[in-house]
Design a protein around this motif. Structure first.
Motif, PDB file in Angstrom:
ATOM      1  N   PRO A 109      11.295 138.453  34.686  1.00  0.00           N
ATOM      2  CA  PRO A 109      10.701 137.283  35.530  1.00  0.00           C
ATOM      3  C   PRO A 109      11.066 137.512  36.922  1.00  0.00           C
ATOM      4  CG  PRO A 109      12.456 136.488  34.315  1.00  0.00           C
ATOM      5  CD  PRO A 109      12.120 137.595  33.895  1.00  0.00           C
ATOM      6  N   ARG A 110      10.087 137.274  37.929  1.00  0.00           N
ATOM      7  CA  ARG A 110      10.274 137.225  39.304  1.00  0.00           C
ATOM      8  C   ARG A 110      10.931 138.722  39.684  1.00  0.00           C
ATOM      9  NH1 ARG A 110      11.549 132.469  37.318  1.00  0.00           N
ATOM     10  NH2 ARG A 110      13.628 133.092  37.211  1.00  0.00           N
ATOM     11  N   LYS A 111      10.368 139.585  39.199  1.00  0.00           N
ATOM     12  CA  LYS A 111      11.134 141.063  39.655  1.00  0.00           C
ATOM     13  C   LYS A 111      10.034 141.562  40.865  1.00  0.00           C
ATOM     14  CE  LYS A 111      13.924 144.485  39.289  1.00  0.00           C
ATOM     15  NZ  LYS A 111      15.279 144.585  39.541  1.00  0.00           N
ATOM     16  N   ALA A 112      10.821 141.706  42.069  1.00  0.00           N
ATOM     17  CA  ALA A 112       9.892 142.202  43.047  1.00  0.00           C
ATOM     18  C   ALA A 112       9.579 143.809  42.980  1.00  0.00           C
ATOM     19  CB  ALA A 112      11.019 142.230  44.196  1.00  0.00           C
ATOM     20  N   PRO A 113       8.501 143.992  43.364  1.00  0.00           N
ATOM     21  CA  PRO A 113       8.232 145.479  43.537  1.00  0.00           C
ATOM     22  C   PRO A 113       8.935 146.460  44.346  1.00  0.00           C
ATOM     23  CG  PRO A 113       6.499 144.268  44.660  1.00  0.00           C
ATOM     24  CD  PRO A 113       7.347 143.243  44.015  1.00  0.00           C
TER      25      PRO A 113
END
Length: 226
Positions: A109-113
């Motif tokens: 979850p909410r892992k930035a590219p």
């Protein structure tokens, strides 16, 4: 060309190991040829096709039960072939669309590219596949299949999937006449946030990349087909 000594004439072409090895060798040969730059006008479509076909073999490995090698410890395959030349050739050929945005784990979850490079990915995939091919050519079939399956889950599978998505997106942008957001100025060694990616993103018009990379958009005014 395919290595005529890769398989014994007694091997069944319908055998799982033979088919996987054929797919692996075909990808290595094809991408190496593309990297030579003799036909740059067809590079991206050809890479899209080759990655798609490789991932079919990967899917078969992924769906297969766990493969256990005959030996407890992996046999040394000797020095690993250098892939730096392949990496550099693709980096030059694919500029300015080499860098793309990737999410490593879609379930985190909410892992930035993060920025990634098609050239790096292609070189890494070839390195993984060559390692298994060395086992296969030495007659260690179970070890080759084990390595290809293990590295499919751990490295070359996710890498190939991300590369396919980037190539498909690139082709779609051109064919649908949509401007492409390029990650100009990004360094893949940097730890960048999503805001950094947005701030650094530049604009590359389709006409600057379509011709040199073998992509053709729809003629102006042409109707979309579904």
């Amino acid at each position: 060309m395919s290595d005529p000594t890769l398989h014994s004439i007694t091997q069944n072409p319908d055998d799982f190991a033979v088919q996987i090895a054929d797919s692996v060798e075909s990808f290595i040969v094809a991408t190496t040829e593309v990297a030579k730059g003799d036909e740059p006008d067809s590079a991206v479509p050809f890479l899209l096709l080759e990655i798609s076909q490789l991932l079919l073999a990967g899917g078969r490995l992924g769906a297969h039960e766990d493969i256990v090698p005959d030996e407890r410890y992996e046999t040394d395959t000797g020095p690993e072939p250098d892939v730096d030349d392949l990496r550099e050739r693709f980096a030059a050929m694919l500029d300015p669309v080499d860098v793309f945005s990737e999410v490593f784990d879609p379930y985190e979850p909410r892992k930035a590219p993060v920025p990634a490079r098609i050239s790096d990915n292609l070189a890494d995939i070839v390195a993984d596949l060559r390692h298994g091919l060395a086992h296969y050519r030495a007659g260690r079939t179970s070890e080759a299949l084990w390595w290809w399956q293990f590295s499919y889950f751990s490295n070359w599978g996710p890498t190939a999937s991300a590369t396919l998505r980037a190539l498909q997106s690139l082709v779609a942008h051109v064919r649908l006449d949509q401007p492409l957001a390029a990650l100009d100025g990004l360094d893949t060694d940097e730890d960048l946030t999503e805001d950094d990616l947005a701030e650094e993103a530049g604009r590359v018009m389709l006409q600057e990349i379509a011709g040199p990379l073998g992509l053709r958009g729809r003629p102006s005014g042409a109707a979309k087909e579904f």
